[in-house]
Design an enzyme around this catalytic site. Sequence first.
Site, short mmCIF file in Angstrom:
data_model
loop_
_atom_site.label_atom_id
_atom_site.label_comp_id
_atom_site.label_asym_id
_atom_site.label_seq_id
_atom_site.Cartn_x
_atom_site.Cartn_y
_atom_site.Cartn_z
CG HIS A 113 27.02 52.97 32.69
ND1 HIS A 113 27.77 54.13 32.82
CD2 HIS A 113 26.92 52.74 31.35
CE1 HIS A 113 28.08 54.58 31.62
NE2 HIS A 113 27.59 53.75 30.71
CD GLU A 114 25.66 49.62 29.40
OE1 GLU A 114 24.84 50.07 28.55
OE2 GLU A 114 26.86 49.92 29.38
CG HIS B 99 23.41 54.24 28.60
ND1 HIS B 99 23.66 55.57 28.41
CD2 HIS B 99 24.63 53.63 28.67
CE1 HIS B 99 24.97 55.78 28.36
NE2 HIS B 99 25.58 54.61 28.52
CG HIS C 53 28.45 58.11 28.20
ND1 HIS C 53 28.59 57.62 26.93
CD2 HIS C 53 28.34 57.03 29.00
CE1 HIS C 53 28.57 56.29 26.96
NE2 HIS C 53 28.42 55.91 28.21
#
Length: 443
Positions: A151-152, A155, A161
């Site tokens: 997830h990071e 980013h 999101h």
Amino acid sequence: MQPLPHLFLLLTGFFLPTILALPARVNRNEGDINLSAGMTQWLYQGDIAMVSRSKSKRAVIRQKHKKWKLPMPYSFDRNFPRRSRQRVLEAMRFWTEKTCVTFQENAFVYPHVRIFEGNGCWSFVGKQASLREQSLSLEPSCTDHVFVIAHEIAHTLGFFHEHARVDRDNFISIDYSNVNPNLTFAFAKVPTHQIPTELFIFQETEKQLDQLNAPYEYGSVMHYSIDQFAVNSNRPVIYARDKKYAQAMGNRMRATFQDVSRMNDLYNCHDRCANTVNRCQHGGYPAPNDCSQCVCPDGFGGQFCDSFEAPSIGQRGNSDCGGELWATDRTQTFYGAVRTRVHSNALLASPEHCFWHIKTSRGKSIEIRVKNIISPCSMACSFNALELKLSNFTMTGPRFCCDEHIYTGNSKPKVFHSEGPLAVIGAFARYDYLDFHIEYRAV
């Protein structure tokens, strides 16, 4: 620990309550971890770092975001633990195996991403041209979860999101009365004008990436959990307008097929196979790293996505894991299970999984009743889940982990119908095991 004998369940058909319990305190995702670390209020949307002239902790991101020239350069802080490095490399490997995105450890290229053990899990969005060394913080709790790391990294590569999309109100509603009053800003939408169109991660139209042309993915690894930052953890914060997807939100068990496809869109990976005839089935497409293979929707495998996805390595000795079933007009039953090799308070970094395909004759559909689920039960199904894919196989299907999710108010199993002659069932477990009993027939 052995599961309850499934023969008893098949013979009796009795309703059995869920008997397993999760550990008393578990951080499920980056939001939980950052809240525990006291970092959430200083980060945009809970885990995004900012470069801004404003000193406000709630400042809108205004820096110019750019895609990285691949491979994306990164370095590990010299004090970053060996175990955590291996988990980061595992998350990177997930993206490199399914996309054209690559990574290179190189501390002498500027800018590059410096991965360190800070407070919480957070990163910037996209390449920050104004920084020589761009931080990605992963404290030990973050590296307990491979897909929190993924997830990071997403980013860092340019993803915002999913629940921050400007059109999100068409798909979810936020109960702000149940949100920690100091964290309501964490549910801010990202207005379109603040996101360079060449960066955002959705379907390409006239060489620009337009988020509104992509389906809303409740199961995205970039979506908040149903009860994220709740004052009353027994009530949801996020309500899916399509109620079937209530337990699908907040997935950190794996990045979805849609997440992967959007990464391929963002970095123009599809161009590598532009001259390849797409023989992939069920919405798959040629794999950027080998155009003769396919990137398949979750639950599908084989060279052309024409079979069920193979069980995870830990399930190789599990005869109740995965397979193909044929539905007739007669009601049939089957028992399935996915089991971990850890118990007590231990969690796997990523789940064990099994998939089943139920097929029937063309022109018919499949009726399914889930008779029971034996699994750790939680509102968000964050660690274990049973998933039904009944129509669009490229999207996450409804997920369940408690008997209350599959029973109506009068304790009768809910009835599910496929939209065609195929239904896909997936089972995931990061903690203990998930057993289930299903009835199915062709209609």
